[in-house]
Design a protein around this motif. Structure first.
Motif, PDB file in Angstrom:
ATOM      1  N   UNK A   6       0.840  -1.202   0.000  1.00  0.00           N
ATOM      2  CA  UNK A   6       0.000   0.000   0.000  1.00  0.00           C
ATOM      3  C   UNK A   6       0.872   1.247   0.000  1.00  0.00           C
ATOM      4  N   UNK A   7       0.360   2.292  -0.612  1.00  0.00           N
ATOM      5  CA  UNK A   7       1.059   3.567  -0.602  1.00  0.00           C
ATOM      6  C   UNK A   7       0.051   4.691  -0.791  1.00  0.00           C
ATOM      7  N   UNK A   8       0.489   5.909  -0.477  1.00  0.00           N
ATOM      8  CA  UNK A   8      -0.326   7.073  -0.763  1.00  0.00           C
ATOM      9  C   UNK A   8      -0.941   7.770   0.437  1.00  0.00           C
ATOM     10  N   UNK A   9      -0.799   7.207   1.611  1.00  0.00           N
ATOM     11  CA  UNK A   9      -1.349   7.869   2.790  1.00  0.00           C
ATOM     12  C   UNK A   9      -0.537   9.087   3.171  1.00  0.00           C
ATOM     13  N   UNK A  10      -1.033   9.821   4.170  1.00  0.00           N
ATOM     14  CA  UNK A  10      -0.302  10.982   4.629  1.00  0.00           C
ATOM     15  C   UNK A  10      -1.181  11.940   5.386  1.00  0.00           C
ATOM     16  N   UNK A  11      -0.658  13.134   5.589  1.00  0.00           N
ATOM     17  CA  UNK A  11      -1.362  14.199   6.298  1.00  0.00           C
ATOM     18  C   UNK A  11      -1.884  15.203   5.272  1.00  0.00           C
ATOM     19  N   UNK A  12      -3.144  15.541   5.388  1.00  0.00           N
ATOM     20  CA  UNK A  12      -3.745  16.483   4.443  1.00  0.00           C
ATOM     21  C   UNK A  12      -4.728  17.360   5.190  1.00  0.00           C
ATOM     22  N   UNK A  19      -4.495   9.965  -2.942  1.00  0.00           N
ATOM     23  CA  UNK A  19      -4.750   8.788  -3.770  1.00  0.00           C
ATOM     24  C   UNK A  19      -3.969   7.613  -3.191  1.00  0.00           C
ATOM     25  N   UNK A  20      -4.711   6.602  -2.800  1.00  0.00           N
ATOM     26  CA  UNK A  20      -4.100   5.390  -2.260  1.00  0.00           C
ATOM     27  C   UNK A  20      -3.936   4.360  -3.375  1.00  0.00           C
ATOM     28  N   UNK A  21      -2.876   3.588  -3.257  1.00  0.00           N
ATOM     29  CA  UNK A  21      -2.629   2.490  -4.192  1.00  0.00           C
ATOM     30  C   UNK A  21      -2.343   1.214  -3.416  1.00  0.00           C
ATOM     31  N   UNK A  22      -2.778   0.111  -3.961  1.00  0.00           N
ATOM     32  CA  UNK A  22      -2.495  -1.190  -3.375  1.00  0.00           C
ATOM     33  C   UNK A  22      -2.053  -2.115  -4.504  1.00  0.00           C
ATOM     34  N   UNK A  80      -7.632   4.178  -4.666  1.00  0.00           N
ATOM     35  CA  UNK A  80      -8.728   4.900  -4.032  1.00  0.00           C
ATOM     36  C   UNK A  80      -8.400   6.381  -4.115  1.00  0.00           C
ATOM     37  N   UNK A  81      -9.148   7.083  -4.945  1.00  0.00           N
ATOM     38  CA  UNK A  81      -9.015   8.531  -5.041  1.00  0.00           C
ATOM     39  C   UNK A  81      -9.943   9.155  -4.011  1.00  0.00           C
ATOM     40  N   UNK A  82      -9.370   9.915  -3.112  1.00  0.00           N
ATOM     41  CA  UNK A  82     -10.140  10.508  -2.025  1.00  0.00           C
ATOM     42  C   UNK A  82     -10.101  12.025  -2.161  1.00  0.00           C
ATOM     43  N   UNK A  83     -11.252  12.614  -2.398  1.00  0.00           N
ATOM     44  CA  UNK A  83     -11.378  14.060  -2.544  1.00  0.00           C
ATOM     45  C   UNK A  83     -12.224  14.638  -1.419  1.00  0.00           C
ATOM     46  N   UNK A  84     -12.094  15.939  -1.224  1.00  0.00           N
ATOM     47  CA  UNK A  84     -12.874  16.636  -0.191  1.00  0.00           C
ATOM     48  C   UNK A  84     -12.773  15.902   1.149  1.00  0.00           C
ATOM     49  N   UNK A  94      -6.796   0.046   5.008  1.00  0.00           N
ATOM     50  CA  UNK A  94      -6.245  -1.276   4.726  1.00  0.00           C
ATOM     51  C   UNK A  94      -6.768  -1.792   3.392  1.00  0.00           C
ATOM     52  N   UNK A  95      -5.861  -2.237   2.584  1.00  0.00           N
ATOM     53  CA  UNK A  95      -6.226  -2.866   1.324  1.00  0.00           C
ATOM     54  C   UNK A  95      -6.768  -4.264   1.596  1.00  0.00           C
ATOM     55  N   UNK A  96      -7.765  -4.645   0.835  1.00  0.00           N
ATOM     56  CA  UNK A  96      -8.400  -5.954   0.991  1.00  0.00           C
ATOM     57  C   UNK A  96      -8.580  -6.573  -0.387  1.00  0.00           C
TER      58      UNK A  96
END
Length: 116
Positions: A6-12, A19-22, A80-84, A94-96
């Motif tokens: 997994x990648x792409x997490x952080x503070x925003x 954008x998360x990637x698995x 997973x593109x996460x907006x707003x 967690x990726x599943x």
């Protein structure tokens, strides 16, 4: 055992995007279901979004209209593109994945923190 990277997490800040990637490309398995769950410390995992191989999606009500799940079947990768983003989106994502014969696997998780 399926290895999920997994990648792409952080503070925003609130209103921002991530954008998360698995990546499950190291596996020779095919997955009929790929997606994301979210876990808060001391709480159970809650579904965020899933997507079947055929493209059928399922979202938690709290993220509908803000998050978009997608997958690349050839690369065995889900995004997973996460907006707003809102403070209540904070958690470990967690990726599943689930194989055609029903075997589930979980990633280690990536932290998402939404805070000003």
């Amino acid at each position: 055992q399926v290895r999920l990277v997994e990648s792409g997490g952080g503070l925003v800040q609130p209103g921002g995007s991530l954008r998360l990637s698995c990546d499950a490309s190291g596996s020779s398995f095919s997955f009929n279901l790929m997606g994301w769950h979210r876990q808060y410390p001391g709480y159970k995992r809650d579904l965020v979004a899933t997507m079947t191989r055929g493209g059928e999606t399922n979202y938690a009500d709290s993220v509908k209209g803000r998050f978009t799940i997608s997958r690349d079947n050839g690369k065995n990768t889900v995004y997973l593109q996460m907006n707003d983003l809102k403070p209540e989106d904070t958690g470990v994502y967690l990726c599943y994945v689930r194989t055609d014969w029903g075997m589930p696997s979980w990633g280690q998780g990536t932290q998402v923190t939404v805070s000003s």
